[in-house]
Design a protein around this motif. Sequence first.
Motif, short mmCIF file in Angstrom:
data_model
loop_
_atom_site.label_atom_id
_atom_site.label_comp_id
_atom_site.label_asym_id
_atom_site.label_seq_id
_atom_site.Cartn_x
_atom_site.Cartn_y
_atom_site.Cartn_z
N GLY A 97 0.82 -1.22 0.00
CA GLY A 97 0.00 0.00 0.00
C GLY A 97 0.84 1.26 0.00
N GLU A 98 1.86 1.31 0.88
CA GLU A 98 2.74 2.48 0.94
C GLU A 98 3.55 2.62 -0.33
N GLY A 99 3.98 1.48 -0.89
CA GLY A 99 4.73 1.52 -2.14
C GLY A 99 3.91 2.07 -3.29
N SER A 100 2.64 1.64 -3.34
CA SER A 100 1.74 2.14 -4.40
C SER A 100 1.49 3.63 -4.23
N LYS A 101 1.31 4.05 -2.99
CA LYS A 101 1.07 5.48 -2.71
C LYS A 101 2.26 6.31 -3.14
N LYS A 102 3.47 5.86 -2.80
CA LYS A 102 4.69 6.59 -3.16
C LYS A 102 4.87 6.61 -4.68
N PRO A 120 5.62 -1.87 -6.71
CA PRO A 120 6.39 -1.00 -5.81
C PRO A 120 6.08 -1.34 -4.35
N ILE A 121 7.10 -1.45 -3.52
CA ILE A 121 6.90 -1.74 -2.10
C ILE A 121 7.66 -0.71 -1.28
N GLU A 122 7.16 -0.44 -0.09
CA GLU A 122 7.79 0.51 0.82
C GLU A 122 7.59 -0.02 2.24
#
Length: 405
Positions: free
Chosen positions: A42-47, A363-365
């Motif tokens: 989720g954070e990766g997609s947001k970034k 994308p991952i974060e």
Amino acid sequence: MSLTNLLKVAWRAVLLNKTRTLLTMLGIIIGVASVIAMLAIGEGSKKSIQDSISSMGANMINIRPGSQMFGGVMDQSEMQSLKLSDAQAISQKAKKVKYVSPLVNGSGQAIAGANNWPTTIYGVSPEYLSIRDWDLEDGGMFADDEVRSSAKVALIGKTIQKELFPDGEDPIGKMIRFKSIPFRIIGVLKEKGENTFGQDQDDIILAPYTTVQKRILAQDYLQSIVASSISEQDADEAVNEITGILENTHKIPLTEDNDFNVSSQQEMLNTFSSTSEMLTVLLVAIAGISLLVGGIGIMNIMYVSVKERTKEIGLRMAIGAKSRFILLQFLIESVLISVGGGLLGVLFGISASIFVGNALGWPIEISSFSLIISFVVCTVTGVFFGWYPARKAAASDPIVSLRYE
């Protein structure tokens, strides 16, 4: 009895039933790993969305023609509601706006020698590159005098360069044709890649807007206007300024809807971010069910453990062990199982996130927040679900416990 001794006793009790302990941990492991992986995705997609929108111009403001109702009928001329005078008015009067560029575009075949490529040509002003925060890889931007003279000069994106000049020759100074109109290439744009909508930003030709208006489209109106606020913080004020200016220049009555739409990149970013956050919360909530199931499993196993060790509890209490020590012992066992499962869950969660990122290209974060919250949740889960069995053990009658078969 000291806390150290209680820890040793609880640790030995956990190790006595390794298989059962591991199976009890399984729910916690799956829950924590799922939460970490979902938050990382989720954070990766947001970034990724933020970076993609920023690549289109972090402070960019779009002004597009809108529709207007007259007597309940949609005006069909809404596509011609923006004029060059509107762009000039915004440039002169809007104090929170730094750059302004008219924008027109048309699609067609770009041809260079024996090579051709279907693409889009955009007519802009020299300020367009500053609005889009776009740098040149080679060459230069056309000047204002070339705009005034409707010069047949152009800048090309990297995709156009690869398709029309596949042999790697320098395109600067070369001629291309677009709808039979020759253009001399004066610059090559740096690569930007795909935007949020999956469109190739490098599949583009830029030319003076006057040239595209007169020679390609044969029109005097603008399809849109793009502007850039002084800073991201000034974007909302800039939108309000532009709206007020255009309402005045278009002489829109208070009872009528505007025949234009003004939106900022920040609005788009907020929309995508809120959607991404909502999906992340939903996924985390689903993953959190595993933590709840794992917690119930801990409560069940601890309750069974209390039953199995009833005589042990009675013996400890008979030789002087206080109720609070019995409670702490079983509570520590519960926390050890929960935190142990949490540690393994963190390892599995990080591994799963990295695997998803590498295997699927998502994308991952991985944030430190998700790791910290996992430990907190595991500890709280151990205390919460271990309290009742521990309290039941502490409340046991030593005489009844010694007689228990």
